[in-house]
Design a protein around this motif. Sequence first.
Motif, PDB file in Angstrom:
ATOM      1  N   LEU A 211     -28.268  10.190  -6.097  1.00 53.29           N
ATOM      2  CA  LEU A 211     -28.300  11.645  -6.231  1.00 53.29           C
ATOM      3  C   LEU A 211     -28.886  12.047  -7.572  1.00 53.29           C
ATOM      4  CD1 LEU A 211     -24.805  12.467  -4.708  1.00 53.29           C
ATOM      5  CD2 LEU A 211     -27.025  12.481  -3.578  1.00 53.29           C
ATOM      6  N   ARG A 212     -29.562  13.170  -7.583  1.00 54.71           N
ATOM      7  CA  ARG A 212     -30.229  13.640  -8.805  1.00 54.71           C
ATOM      8  C   ARG A 212     -29.254  13.859  -9.943  1.00 54.71           C
ATOM      9  NH1 ARG A 212     -33.248  18.319  -5.702  1.00 54.71           N
ATOM     10  NH2 ARG A 212     -31.210  18.187  -4.801  1.00 54.71           N
ATOM     11  N   ASN A 213     -28.024  14.277  -9.630  1.00 54.97           N
ATOM     12  CA  ASN A 213     -27.049  14.580 -10.678  1.00 54.97           C
ATOM     13  C   ASN A 213     -26.139  13.394 -10.984  1.00 54.97           C
ATOM     14  OD1 ASN A 213     -25.592  14.559  -8.325  1.00 54.97           O
ATOM     15  ND2 ASN A 213     -24.309  16.262  -8.891  1.00 54.97           N
ATOM     16  N   GLY A 214     -26.436  12.233 -10.461  1.00 56.98           N
ATOM     17  CA  GLY A 214     -25.602  11.063 -10.724  1.00 56.98           C
ATOM     18  C   GLY A 214     -24.796  10.659  -9.519  1.00 56.98           C
ATOM     19  N   HIS A 215     -23.684  11.373  -9.251  1.00 60.24           N
ATOM     20  CA  HIS A 215     -22.846  10.937  -8.147  1.00 60.24           C
ATOM     21  C   HIS A 215     -22.032  12.048  -7.485  1.00 60.24           C
ATOM     22  CE1 HIS A 215     -20.051  11.015 -11.496  1.00 60.24           C
ATOM     23  NE2 HIS A 215     -19.074  10.997 -10.636  1.00 60.24           N
ATOM     24  N   GLU A 216     -22.079  13.271  -7.967  1.00 59.05           N
ATOM     25  CA  GLU A 216     -21.208  14.321  -7.422  1.00 59.05           C
ATOM     26  C   GLU A 216     -21.885  15.128  -6.328  1.00 59.05           C
ATOM     27  OE1 GLU A 216     -19.613  16.783 -10.446  1.00 59.05           O
ATOM     28  OE2 GLU A 216     -18.865  15.118 -11.627  1.00 59.05           O
ATOM     29  N   VAL A 217     -21.081  15.505  -5.339  1.00 57.74           N
ATOM     30  CA  VAL A 217     -21.545  16.403  -4.286  1.00 57.74           C
ATOM     31  C   VAL A 217     -21.449  17.821  -4.829  1.00 57.74           C
ATOM     32  CG1 VAL A 217     -21.064  17.310  -1.986  1.00 57.74           C
ATOM     33  CG2 VAL A 217     -20.777  14.872  -2.452  1.00 57.74           C
ATOM     34  N   LEU A 218     -22.559  18.545  -4.844  1.00 54.54           N
ATOM     35  CA  LEU A 218     -22.571  19.912  -5.350  1.00 54.54           C
ATOM     36  C   LEU A 218     -22.486  20.937  -4.232  1.00 54.54           C
ATOM     37  CD1 LEU A 218     -25.314  19.654  -8.113  1.00 54.54           C
ATOM     38  CD2 LEU A 218     -22.829  19.563  -8.382  1.00 54.54           C
ATOM     39  N   GLU A 219     -22.946  20.566  -3.057  1.00 52.08           N
ATOM     40  CA  GLU A 219     -22.994  21.517  -1.957  1.00 52.08           C
ATOM     41  C   GLU A 219     -22.917  20.755  -0.638  1.00 52.08           C
ATOM     42  OE1 GLU A 219     -26.042  24.950  -0.242  1.00 52.08           O
ATOM     43  OE2 GLU A 219     -26.695  23.604  -1.810  1.00 52.08           O
ATOM     44  N   GLY A 220     -22.227  21.334   0.324  1.00 51.95           N
ATOM     45  CA  GLY A 220     -22.163  20.753   1.655  1.00 51.95           C
ATOM     46  C   GLY A 220     -22.454  21.830   2.685  1.00 51.95           C
ATOM     47  N   GLN A 221     -23.060  21.448   3.788  1.00 49.00           N
ATOM     48  CA  GLN A 221     -23.364  22.397   4.854  1.00 49.00           C
ATOM     49  C   GLN A 221     -23.102  21.733   6.192  1.00 49.00           C
ATOM     50  OE1 GLN A 221     -27.507  23.157   3.698  1.00 49.00           O
ATOM     51  NE2 GLN A 221     -26.925  25.309   3.458  1.00 49.00           N
ATOM     52  N   TYR A 222     -22.805  22.568   7.175  1.00 50.23           N
ATOM     53  CA  TYR A 222     -22.636  22.102   8.549  1.00 50.23           C
ATOM     54  C   TYR A 222     -23.856  22.508   9.346  1.00 50.23           C
ATOM     55  CZ  TYR A 222     -17.727  21.467   7.406  1.00 50.23           C
ATOM     56  OH  TYR A 222     -16.556  21.056   6.841  1.00 50.23           O
ATOM     57  N   PHE A 223     -24.264  21.640  10.266  1.00 50.92           N
ATOM     58  CA  PHE A 223     -25.405  21.926  11.124  1.00 50.92           C
ATOM     59  C   PHE A 223     -25.063  21.558  12.553  1.00 50.92           C
ATOM     60  CE2 PHE A 223     -27.225  21.048   6.973  1.00 50.92           C
ATOM     61  CZ  PHE A 223     -28.075  22.131   6.805  1.00 50.92           C
ATOM     62  N   ASN A 224     -25.613  22.301  13.482  1.00 49.12           N
ATOM     63  CA  ASN A 224     -25.541  21.948  14.882  1.00 49.12           C
ATOM     64  C   ASN A 224     -26.278  20.619  15.046  1.00 49.12           C
ATOM     65  OD1 ASN A 224     -26.567  21.782  17.692  1.00 49.12           O
ATOM     66  ND2 ASN A 224     -25.528  23.751  17.885  1.00 49.12           N
ATOM     67  N   LEU A 225     -25.764  19.737  15.888  1.00 49.88           N
ATOM     68  CA  LEU A 225     -26.418  18.436  16.077  1.00 49.88           C
ATOM     69  C   LEU A 225     -27.854  18.566  16.556  1.00 49.88           C
ATOM     70  CD1 LEU A 225     -23.564  16.289  17.634  1.00 49.88           C
ATOM     71  CD2 LEU A 225     -24.676  15.948  15.429  1.00 49.88           C
ATOM     72  N   ASN A 226     -28.177  19.678  17.178  1.00 44.50           N
ATOM     73  CA  ASN A 226     -29.548  19.909  17.660  1.00 44.50           C
ATOM     74  C   ASN A 226     -30.426  20.601  16.623  1.00 44.50           C
ATOM     75  OD1 ASN A 226     -28.883  18.811  20.189  1.00 44.50           O
ATOM     76  ND2 ASN A 226     -28.015  20.765  20.821  1.00 44.50           N
ATOM     77  N   GLU A 227     -29.856  20.901  15.458  1.00 46.64           N
ATOM     78  CA  GLU A 227     -30.597  21.638  14.430  1.00 46.64           C
ATOM     79  C   GLU A 227     -30.500  20.965  13.063  1.00 46.64           C
ATOM     80  OE1 GLU A 227     -28.806  25.508  14.664  1.00 46.64           O
ATOM     81  OE2 GLU A 227     -29.645  25.891  16.643  1.00 46.64           O
ATOM     82  N   VAL A 228     -30.523  19.655  13.042  1.00 46.14           N
ATOM     83  CA  VAL A 228     -30.452  18.909  11.787  1.00 46.14           C
ATOM     84  C   VAL A 228     -31.741  19.155  11.009  1.00 46.14           C
ATOM     85  CG1 VAL A 228     -30.275  16.603  10.782  1.00 46.14           C
ATOM     86  CG2 VAL A 228     -28.963  17.178  12.830  1.00 46.14           C
ATOM     87  N   PRO A 229     -31.641  19.486   9.722  1.00 53.54           N
ATOM     88  CA  PRO A 229     -32.834  19.800   8.931  1.00 53.54           C
ATOM     89  C   PRO A 229     -33.852  18.654   8.912  1.00 53.54           C
ATOM     90  CG  PRO A 229     -30.848  20.345   7.722  1.00 53.54           C
ATOM     91  CD  PRO A 229     -30.410  19.607   8.940  1.00 53.54           C
ATOM     92  N   GLU A 230     -35.112  19.011   8.843  1.00 52.88           N
ATOM     93  CA  GLU A 230     -36.196  18.024   8.797  1.00 52.88           C
ATOM     94  C   GLU A 230     -36.062  17.102   7.589  1.00 52.88           C
ATOM     95  OE1 GLU A 230     -38.684  17.231  10.922  1.00 52.88           O
ATOM     96  OE2 GLU A 230     -37.689  18.595  12.313  1.00 52.88           O
ATOM     97  N   SER A 231     -35.490  17.604   6.513  1.00 54.72           N
ATOM     98  CA  SER A 231     -35.386  16.813   5.281  1.00 54.72           C
ATOM     99  C   SER A 231     -34.309  15.727   5.354  1.00 54.72           C
ATOM    100  CB  SER A 231     -35.100  17.736   4.100  1.00 54.72           C
ATOM    101  OG  SER A 231     -33.868  18.420   4.309  1.00 54.72           O
ATOM    102  N   THR A 232     -33.561  15.673   6.444  1.00 53.25           N
ATOM    103  CA  THR A 232     -32.510  14.668   6.601  1.00 53.25           C
ATOM    104  C   THR A 232     -33.124  13.265   6.697  1.00 53.25           C
ATOM    105  OG1 THR A 232     -31.121  16.265   7.773  1.00 53.25           O
ATOM    106  CG2 THR A 232     -30.560  13.953   8.052  1.00 53.25           C
ATOM    107  N   ASN A 233     -32.500  12.317   6.046  1.00 54.07           N
ATOM    108  CA  ASN A 233     -32.943  10.929   6.065  1.00 54.07           C
ATOM    109  C   ASN A 233     -33.187  10.496   7.518  1.00 54.07           C
ATOM    110  OD1 ASN A 233     -32.470   8.011   6.456  1.00 54.07           O
ATOM    111  ND2 ASN A 233     -32.002   7.981   4.278  1.00 54.07           N
ATOM    112  N   PRO A 234     -34.357   9.909   7.823  1.00 53.59           N
ATOM    113  CA  PRO A 234     -34.665   9.501   9.203  1.00 53.59           C
ATOM    114  C   PRO A 234     -33.628   8.558   9.815  1.00 53.59           C
ATOM    115  CG  PRO A 234     -36.629   9.354   7.842  1.00 53.59           C
ATOM    116  CD  PRO A 234     -35.483   9.652   6.923  1.00 53.59           C
ATOM    117  N   TYR A 235     -33.063   7.672   9.027  1.00 50.89           N
ATOM    118  CA  TYR A 235     -32.029   6.764   9.537  1.00 50.89           C
ATOM    119  C   TYR A 235     -30.804   7.550   9.989  1.00 50.89           C
ATOM    120  CZ  TYR A 235     -28.712   2.890   9.689  1.00 50.89           C
ATOM    121  OH  TYR A 235     -27.768   1.975  10.092  1.00 50.89           O
TER     122      TYR A 235
END
Length: 85
Positions: free
Chosen positions: A41-65
């Motif tokens: 992570l850019r800031n080292g190790h902390e989660v700064l923000e979390g979001q929920y997404f519909n399984l059919n609407e996962v953002p394109e930027s999500t890791n392909p794996y």
Amino acid sequence: MELGETTEECLRREVKEEINLDINSLQLFGVFSGNELFTRLRNGHEVLEGQYFNLNEVPESTNPYIKEKLNQMGPKIIQLLRASQ
């Protein structure tokens, strides 16, 4: 994971520590690890923000794996969510 801690206990504790949510009911349906999931992570190790997404609407930027695993596990995830209602 702490010594003597179950996977489910670890998940509850880590989610509470990182995003202050309590998990009541959960069912382990898979453990995934490996180089494909390593993230620095850019800031080292902390989660700064979390979001929920519909399984059919996962953002394109999500890791392909991760996207592949969500596609594979999506039906099971939906089944578990419906069963918990």
